[in-house]
Write an enzyme that holds these catalytic residues in place. Structure first.
Site, PDB file in Angstrom:
ATOM      1  NE  ARG A   1      -2.862   5.791   4.806  1.00  0.00           N
ATOM      2  CZ  ARG A   1      -1.653   5.321   4.541  1.00  0.00           C
ATOM      3  NH1 ARG A   1      -0.573   5.983   4.898  1.00  0.00           N
ATOM      4  NH2 ARG A   1      -1.519   4.168   3.873  1.00  0.00           N
TER       5      ARG A   1
ATOM      6  CD  GLU B   1      -2.622  -1.718   7.599  1.00  0.00           C
ATOM      7  OE1 GLU B   1      -3.366  -2.318   6.805  1.00  0.00           O
ATOM      8  OE2 GLU B   1      -1.602  -1.084   7.235  1.00  0.00           O
TER       9      GLU B   1
ATOM     10  NE  ARG C   1      -3.121   3.898   8.244  1.00  0.00           N
ATOM     11  CZ  ARG C   1      -3.304   2.990   7.273  1.00  0.00           C
ATOM     12  NH1 ARG C   1      -4.253   3.159   6.380  1.00  0.00           N
ATOM     13  NH2 ARG C   1      -2.548   1.923   7.205  1.00  0.00           N
TER      14      ARG C   1
ATOM     15  CB  CYS D   1       1.093  -2.422   6.276  1.00  0.00           C
ATOM     16  SG  CYS D   1       1.428  -3.068   4.634  1.00  0.00           S
TER      17      CYS D   1
ATOM     18  CB  THR E   1       3.566  -0.862   1.899  1.00  0.00           C
ATOM     19  OG1 THR E   1       2.341  -0.830   2.636  1.00  0.00           O
ATOM     20  CG2 THR E   1       3.698  -2.180   1.180  1.00  0.00           C
TER      21      THR E   1
ATOM     22  NE  ARG F   1      -1.126   4.461  -0.090  1.00  0.00           N
ATOM     23  CZ  ARG F   1      -1.513   3.194  -0.006  1.00  0.00           C
ATOM     24  NH1 ARG F   1      -2.787   2.907   0.195  1.00  0.00           N
ATOM     25  NH2 ARG F   1      -0.623   2.224  -0.113  1.00  0.00           N
TER      26      ARG F   1
ATOM     27  NE  ARG G   1      -4.302   1.590  -3.856  1.00  0.00           N
ATOM     28  CZ  ARG G   1      -3.133   2.114  -3.488  1.00  0.00           C
ATOM     29  NH1 ARG G   1      -2.920   3.409  -3.600  1.00  0.00           N
ATOM     30  NH2 ARG G   1      -2.179   1.329  -3.002  1.00  0.00           N
TER      31      ARG G   1
ATOM     32  CD  GLU H   1      -4.277  -0.721  -0.653  1.00  0.00           C
ATOM     33  OE1 GLU H   1      -3.929  -1.904  -0.665  1.00  0.00           O
ATOM     34  OE2 GLU H   1      -4.011   0.091   0.253  1.00  0.00           O
TER      35      GLU H   1
END
Lengths: 353, 353
Positions: free
Chosen positions: A32, A121, A125, A167, A169, A176, A207, A212
């Site tokens: 993603r 977020e 995405r 975010c 990260t 990701r 995970r 998460e």
């Protein structure tokens, strides 16, 4: 739209096909990409009005670029909680998007390979999921979708940092990469921790089934990259390609070990799982997953030949709460679900022996 | 003689038939009478030579009075440990007689209704066992056998105390009456203790499947009289007739309660048991008994119709260690037994659905 979701519940999406490379262990490969428009604040900082504008623009552009034939866009506000949960169970949207409020949505292709969340977020995405171990192909497709969208949208991008995301990260590639693995032998031989530790050294993380903070169910685990900053898409894919073959080797050795050391005990575990699934009158989602995990291992060990991975995957997902309720056309409380689930599993497994 | 025992293992004896009155709960009714000759010391005090003489006389007389057509006498010294265990598993001899040394034996009829142990704790232990709740009939038969033997043997008898026995608890009638019950609902609703306490007040005692000091397996319990002194045979039968109908009522109410309160959970328990028995590749005797107990309850509740009590009883006994080994014609260690047992159960249960 309601009809679409009814069909969806009963349908076999991409990752349920059970095919692809290394499919005895790898369930799916997923990438993603997080993307945001320059002209609006991040979703969490946007006003309701701005979110409304974002949703209108993004949904319109997504459908216009024609990401793939038959793609549909759903406004999550128009869906019931069960319908949203249905999309979560199929990995088409995140739990966060489902639980959020305000204007938000998802576009996905009928084969469920591509899904694009709006106002998660990040503004966008973009997700591509393939069954089996298919990093290159997954990367090729997500890249194509990203390019198509970049033609019609202005993404926030810094030449120094890369794509800007809500975010930190995710800053950089905004990517990701997750590989979902079925690791029953490593779990039962208690060697999974070794894998988790080895993977952590490479900035990858293990995970549960739904991302998460979720528990691993039925011995299914996702390995994902942790950070993106300072790493190219190629770096991330490469680190996964360094790790996954080793995990596959561990799991296969553990399976061989189980068969060599105590074939009867393994056969017993697998067939008892079949027996319970074929006969139970009341069963939770968690136990169903646990038992199907044993059966899946049995199929991949050649112990069970009267069921295929596709059917196991279908039972796995169609016995989840929202699927069960959608397919039965009504709300069911937890007790009712346990009964309806047992009936469904029994019917699907009747021929397994 | 060896051939006889091979047949025995595969055969359905009296209490395995699963018939008789109240057979949804009562497995069997059993009476044993303790008798000793005046002319010899009790077994434990007799010399090896005297025990040899006793065995010779008693076996000869037993066969001579012709207790029933086809009755056979076995000298236990001529049997292997597995063969002796086979007789224990079928309730034809006691564990004590099997484990003892020196001259000793058993005569029993082909239908296994009558068995007479020689040189157990008493010189003679005359046992009659019927399936179901059949106290009167059992008493009638054991009385007949006792009378026949009394014609040809001089039993130690005191006009004040009654029959003299090695253990004071048996003095008087020398009679122990035992009713074997299947009480799964009282066990699962945790009401069994009440029954045990109520029964104790009437000088009756609740024991496990194989008598004193044995564990209850598969929810099978024996209710027996504790003492005989000062009580006539009729008194003992009467106290059992006072108690058993109440226990049957408790168990039936508990079964109804289970079905009313949570029919699905009960069905689930019963059918899971079927599923495991049909599919397991490795199973202990204890688990087999536990699961068959659930199935038996299911049959008696009308939930399972594709197996009968006789078949359940047969599987119950034929999966015990000695039966399993005798039927396979060889010694098997515990691991091997668990595999052979699972194969046997699977084959016998294949049609249950």
């Amino acid at each position: 739209m309601k009809t679409d979701l009814n069909n969806l519940a009963a349908r076999t999406g991409e990752w349920l096909r059970g095919g692809g490379a290394e499919n005895d262990i790898v369930v799916s490969s997923r990438i993603r990409l997080a993307r945001n428009l320059t002209s609006y604040p991040f979703t969490s900082r946007a006003t309701a009005e701005q979110r409304g504008e974002l949703e209108a623009i993004l949904s319109e552009r997504i459908m216009k670029v024609d990401i793939a034939e038959g793609a549909a866009y759903l406004n999550l506000n128009e869906l019931s909680p069960i319908e949203r949960m249905l999309l979560v169970e199929r990995h088409l949207i995140s739990r966060e998007l489902s639980a959020a409020e305000g204007d938000r949505g998802v576009a996905f292709t009928p084969d469920e390979v591509i899904s694009i969340m709006v106002n998660e977020e990040d503004h966008l995405r973009i997700q591509v999921m393939r069954c089996g171990y298919e990093l290159e192909d997954t990367w090729r497709i997500v890249n194509e979708v990203d390019n198509k969208l970049e033609h019609v949208l202005q993404f926030a991008f810094s030449t120094k940092l890369g794509y800007l995301t809500a975010c930190p990260t995710n800053v950089g590639s905004g990517m990701r990469l997750s590989v979902m693995l079925h690791l029953p032998a490593l779990v039962s031989t208690r060697h999974l921790e070794k894998v988790v530790n080895a993977v952590a050294k490479l900035n990858l993380v293990v995970r549960g089934l739904y991302g998460e903070g979720t528990q691993a169910s039925g011995d299914f685990y996702q390995i994902s990259n942790q950070v993106t900053l300072g790493k190219s898409e190629r770096d991330i894919i490469q680190s996964m390609q360094d790790v996954i073959p080793r995990v596959l080797e561990y799991e296969r050795k553990a399976r061989e070990g189980l068969l060599t050391d105590n074939r009867k005990k393994v056969e017993d575990r697998v067939w008892r799982a079949v027996g319970i699934l074929r006969m139970a009158r009341f069963i939770t989602s968690e136990e169903t997953m646990h038992l199907l995990s044993q059966v899946r291992m049995g199929v991949n060990m050649g112990l069970v030949t009267s069921i295929d991975l596709k059917t196991i995957n279908e039972i796995l997902i169609q016995t989840l709460p929202a699927h069960l309720q959608k397919m039965n056309g009504r709300d069911l409380d937890s007790e009712e679900r346990n009964i309806v689930r047992a009936d469904f599993v029994r019917a699907r497994m009747a021929k397994v022996s």
